[in-house]
Scaffold this active site. Structure first.
Site, PDB file in Angstrom:
ATOM      1  N   ARG A  44     -55.596 -15.821  88.630  1.00  0.00           N
ATOM      2  CA  ARG A  44     -56.355 -16.072  87.407  1.00  0.00           C
ATOM      3  C   ARG A  44     -56.919 -17.487  87.440  1.00  0.00           C
ATOM      4  O   ARG A  44     -56.470 -18.334  88.205  1.00  0.00           O
ATOM      5  CB  ARG A  44     -55.493 -15.851  86.173  1.00  0.00           C
ATOM      6  CG  ARG A  44     -54.363 -16.858  86.019  1.00  0.00           C
ATOM      7  CD  ARG A  44     -53.385 -16.477  84.899  1.00  0.00           C
ATOM      8  NE  ARG A  44     -53.987 -16.548  83.590  1.00  0.00           N
ATOM      9  CZ  ARG A  44     -54.218 -15.482  82.815  1.00  0.00           C
ATOM     10  NH1 ARG A  44     -53.916 -14.273  83.213  1.00  0.00           N
ATOM     11  NH2 ARG A  44     -54.738 -15.626  81.625  1.00  0.00           N
ATOM     12  N   GLU A  68     -59.230  -6.527  76.187  1.00  0.00           N
ATOM     13  CA  GLU A  68     -58.638  -6.030  74.950  1.00  0.00           C
ATOM     14  C   GLU A  68     -59.396  -6.707  73.806  1.00  0.00           C
ATOM     15  O   GLU A  68     -59.515  -7.937  73.794  1.00  0.00           O
ATOM     16  CB  GLU A  68     -57.151  -6.389  74.892  1.00  0.00           C
ATOM     17  CG  GLU A  68     -56.518  -5.760  73.683  1.00  0.00           C
ATOM     18  CD  GLU A  68     -55.052  -6.105  73.468  1.00  0.00           C
ATOM     19  OE1 GLU A  68     -54.437  -6.738  74.346  1.00  0.00           O
ATOM     20  OE2 GLU A  68     -54.559  -5.730  72.396  1.00  0.00           O
ATOM     21  N   LYS A 112     -55.593 -16.609  74.651  1.00  0.00           N
ATOM     22  CA  LYS A 112     -56.249 -16.196  73.403  1.00  0.00           C
ATOM     23  C   LYS A 112     -55.414 -16.593  72.190  1.00  0.00           C
ATOM     24  O   LYS A 112     -55.957 -16.967  71.148  1.00  0.00           O
ATOM     25  CB  LYS A 112     -56.450 -14.676  73.407  1.00  0.00           C
ATOM     26  CG  LYS A 112     -57.736 -14.260  74.096  1.00  0.00           C
ATOM     27  CD  LYS A 112     -58.030 -12.796  73.911  1.00  0.00           C
ATOM     28  CE  LYS A 112     -57.435 -11.981  75.019  1.00  0.00           C
ATOM     29  NZ  LYS A 112     -57.920 -10.608  75.125  1.00  0.00           N
TER      30      LYS A 112
HETATM   31  P1  ATP Z   1     -55.305 -13.978  77.543  1.00  0.00           P
HETATM   32  O1  ATP Z   1     -54.308 -14.307  78.599  1.00  0.00           O
HETATM   33  O2  ATP Z   1     -56.306 -15.052  77.311  1.00  0.00           O
HETATM   34  O3  ATP Z   1     -54.715 -13.484  76.275  1.00  0.00           O
HETATM   35  P2  ATP Z   1     -55.773 -11.340  78.524  1.00  0.00           P
HETATM   36  O4  ATP Z   1     -55.511 -11.219  79.962  1.00  0.00           O
HETATM   37  O5  ATP Z   1     -54.748 -10.797  77.608  1.00  0.00           O
HETATM   38  O6  ATP Z   1     -56.179 -12.815  78.173  1.00  0.00           O
HETATM   39  P3  ATP Z   1     -57.700  -9.249  78.425  1.00  0.00           P
HETATM   40  O7  ATP Z   1     -58.661  -8.951  77.361  1.00  0.00           O
HETATM   41  O8  ATP Z   1     -56.589  -8.305  78.657  1.00  0.00           O
HETATM   42  O9  ATP Z   1     -57.140 -10.689  78.127  1.00  0.00           O
HETATM   43  O10 ATP Z   1     -58.443  -9.553  79.797  1.00  0.00           O
HETATM   44  C1  ATP Z   1     -59.458  -8.745  80.313  1.00  0.00           C
HETATM   45  C2  ATP Z   1     -59.565  -8.977  81.782  1.00  0.00           C
HETATM   46  O11 ATP Z   1     -59.844 -10.343  82.048  1.00  0.00           O
HETATM   47  C3  ATP Z   1     -58.280  -8.632  82.514  1.00  0.00           C
HETATM   48  O12 ATP Z   1     -58.616  -7.863  83.642  1.00  0.00           O
HETATM   49  C4  ATP Z   1     -57.720  -9.959  82.891  1.00  0.00           C
HETATM   50  O13 ATP Z   1     -57.013  -9.859  84.090  1.00  0.00           O
HETATM   51  C5  ATP Z   1     -58.953 -10.836  83.019  1.00  0.00           C
HETATM   52  N1  ATP Z   1     -58.610 -12.218  82.732  1.00  0.00           N
HETATM   53  C6  ATP Z   1     -58.080 -12.720  81.603  1.00  0.00           C
HETATM   54  N2  ATP Z   1     -57.841 -14.030  81.700  1.00  0.00           N
HETATM   55  C7  ATP Z   1     -58.229 -14.393  82.963  1.00  0.00           C
HETATM   56  C8  ATP Z   1     -58.240 -15.615  83.704  1.00  0.00           C
HETATM   57  N3  ATP Z   1     -57.783 -16.745  83.170  1.00  0.00           N
HETATM   58  N4  ATP Z   1     -58.729 -15.596  84.966  1.00  0.00           N
HETATM   59  C9  ATP Z   1     -59.205 -14.461  85.502  1.00  0.00           C
HETATM   60  N5  ATP Z   1     -59.213 -13.283  84.873  1.00  0.00           N
HETATM   61  C10 ATP Z   1     -58.740 -13.231  83.609  1.00  0.00           C
HETATM   62 MG    MG Z   2     -54.349  -8.527  78.659  1.00  0.00          MG
END
Ligand code: ATP
Ligand code: MG
Length: 559
Positions: A264, A38, A274
């Site tokens: 994760r 995102e 984030k």
């Molecule tokens: P955050 O938790 O930091 O706000 P998010 O999951 O909302 O991150 P996205 O932009 O939606 O951020 O993530 C894009 C992809 O990266 C998704 O498929 C998510 O599952 C993966 N992802 C995000 N954080 C992790 C992590 N800590 N370990 C592995 N994969 C991750």
């Molecule tokens: Mg997300």
């Protein structure tokens, strides 16, 4: 791929699933994955895990990996993030080829499918307020109850949904929901919301839309539209999988992707949400998204991490289905291992003391040939002048050294690496007792590591710099941003109170070898005895060399 890439024995559980699907001829044996960020922030080390997983699997199986921006929430998104994400993935060494997509490209298609679901009696417009919706939803132990608007006619639903799109209602006044089961033990199946009204300008579609589809509805259908075969996501989506499968089945797009969850990445001494990273930037706890202490890809890069080291780290931690926290020492070990082979050695002095070698003739010097990498002759040598005035690091001198201190002190010997043994004859101090200069003598017959007959072997070998042939520099000595292993452990304590006050030490009067001023930004070196350092891509210039400490030579945090 570098010499360092290693593989854990046997394929991980996702690879096993893919192998099975491929051998069974599912999807014609094709493998299509995607990375769906995102664009509401910069990528961090957690994302790197997902990027390596998705792109590497596609590479390994001769498939493809799409980059898809999951841009369904216009309020938090920004084109600057869109550009930064693409840049970071490419920097990591991966490519999506022609397969760049945006969830917002599908808004019309998603709207059409929503209308079809209404037609099939599988979706309805709800007029309950957000608070009422929450109340009607029930709890984990109690079933929810049906909304009084649940049984509207198809005709009325279609009409209301069109008018939602036309902007006839206020935000929060109406939503579109799936009609599944308000008594389901899985809360995600209790008539989830799939469209809400938002009067916000979207970074790509502008003001074209005032209704936006929600994640659970958008994501699975985007996967279906793109022919994704294996949709890999983190464990928190496990409970969403029945909904994913439900939407894909009811939408009948002709393609059925499969969601698979993995754990994760959590790193100790680090925060990766984030929201928290944004807070650290906004509250001035660090200098920005690319502050070298940030766990963002931009921060790691500026710190001096290489793409190879990040891939190596992701490879070493592997893929599992069980949540755990990884030792940040593993990330540091990966960059150390990578740079140990690749980085040329140099001398740098962080806090210089002037040393005058009184028995060395004035206005004379000799050129020493110094290896760029003691274990790798192919990396060549460089010239380092040796003359009457040199600098050593303040840490390598003590007025009153303890027994185990083998470096310099009054009336003691030390060896200057690749040069001579010197003896400290006189210490010059200012009024406050601060050492300002050492007067020493050198022994010509000790050159090249030689211990002449009758002389006691000198144990200490230190780095140094010649006055002629070195230049002033700024060295930024970075360390871990948090001093607590788990900064978010205690929810009652603000995680920001755990910031390591010594996470940045700026050495303004450092010196480096003259040639290093010419180094391009992002040149990585081992400063002998001090660690790995990288010229700062923002601030380094010929007139002001600036180096960031990437990592120490050894894990100094290990208990
Ligand atoms: P955050 O938790 O930091 O706000 P998010 O999951 O909302 O991150 P996205 O932009 O939606 O951020 O993530 C894009 C992809 O990266 C998704 O498929 C998510 O599952 C993966 N992802 C995000 N954080 C992790 C992590 N800590 N370990 C592995 N994969 C991750
Ligand atoms: Mg997300």
């Amino acid at each position: 791929m570098s010499h360092l890439e290693e593989h854990a024995p046997g394929p991980n559980f996702i690879k096993q699933i893919i192998l099975k699907d491929r051998d069974a001829g599912k999807h014609g044996g094709q493998i299509v994955t995607r990375f769906p960020p995102e664009p509401n922030g910069h990528l961090h080390i957690g994302h790197a895990k997902a990027i390596c997983l998705n792109f590497s699997l596609a590479q390994e199986f001769g498939g493809r990996c799409h980059l898809r921006y999951d841009d369904t929430n216009p309020v938090a998104e920004d084109p600057a993030y869109v550009a930064s994400i693409a840049e970071d993935i490419q920097w990591m060494g991966f490519s999506w080829g022609d397969h760049l997509y945006h969830a917002s490209d599908y808004f019309e298609q998603l709207y059409d499918i929503a209308c079809e679901l209404i037609d099939k009696g599988l979706a309805y417009v709800d007029d309950l307020t957000p608070d009422q919706i929450r109340e009607y939803r029930g709890t984990l132990t109690e079933p929810g109850k049906n909304s009084p608007y649940r049984d509207r006619s198809v005709q009325e639903n279609i009409d209301l949904f069109r008018r939602m799109r036309a902007g006839e209602y206020k935000e929060g006044e109406r939503v579109l929901r799936l009609k599944i089961d308000m008594a389901s033990p899985n809360m995600n199946m209790r008539d989830p919301l799939i469209y809400r009204i938002r009067y916000a300008t979207h970074q790509r579609t502008g003001d074209e839309w005032c209704i936006y589809p929600l994640y659970d509805y958008t994501h699975c259908l985007s996967d279906a539209f793109e022919g994704i075969t294996h949709s890999l996501c983190t464990l928190e989506f496990e409970d969403h999988r029945p909904l994913y499968d439900w939407v894909v089945a009811k939408a009948e797009t002709g393609h059925i992707p499969r969601q698979i969850e993995f754990a994760r990445l959590n790193l100790d001494y680090t925060v990766t949400s984030k929201r928290k990273l944004l807070e650290l930037v906004n509250e001035g706890m660090c200098s920005g998204w690319d502050d070298p202490r940030m766990p963002t890809i931009k921060g790691l890069r500026r710190r001096g991490y290489t793409p190879e080291s990040i891939r190596l780290f992701c490879d070493r931690i592997g893929i599992t289905k069980k949540d755990s926290t990884i030792d940040v020492g593993m990330l540091e070990a990966a960059i150390r291992d990578d740079l140990n082979a690749k980085a040329e050695r140099r001398f740098a002095v962080l806090d210089p003391i002037k040393v005058t070698i009184t028995n060395y003739p004035e206005n004379e010097w000799e050129e020493l040939d110094v290896p760029n990498h003691p274990q790798n002759e192919a990396m060549g040598t460089r010239k380092l002048p040796f003359g009457r005035v040199v600098y050593i690091d303040r840490d390598d001198f003590m007025m009153d050294p303890p027994k185990k201190f083998f470096r310099l002190g009054p009336d003691r010997d030390v060896r200057l690496r690749y040069a001579y043994v010197i003896h400290c004859d006189e210490v010059i101090q200012d009024a406050e007792g601060h050492v300002t200069e050492l007067k020493c003598t050198y022994r010509k017959d000790t050159f090249g590591g030689v211990t002449p007959e009758g002389m006691k072997k000198v144990k200490g070998i230190i780095h140094w710099l010649p006055e002629q042939g070195s230049v002033p520099a700024e060295v930024r000595v970075y360390d871990r941003l948090f001093k607590e292993q788990n900064p978010v452990k205690d929810k009652a304590v603000d995680y920001k109170t755990h910031i390591n006050p010594e996470s940045l030490l700026v050495m303004k009067n450092a010196r480096v070898e003259a040639g290093m001023a010419e180094a391009a930004p992002e040149t990585r070196y081992q400063f002998e005895r001090l660690g790995f350092f990288t010229s700062d891509w923002r601030d380094h210039s010929k007139s002001t060399p600036v180096f960031n400490r990437t990592v120490t030579l050894r894990d100094t945090w290990k208990k």
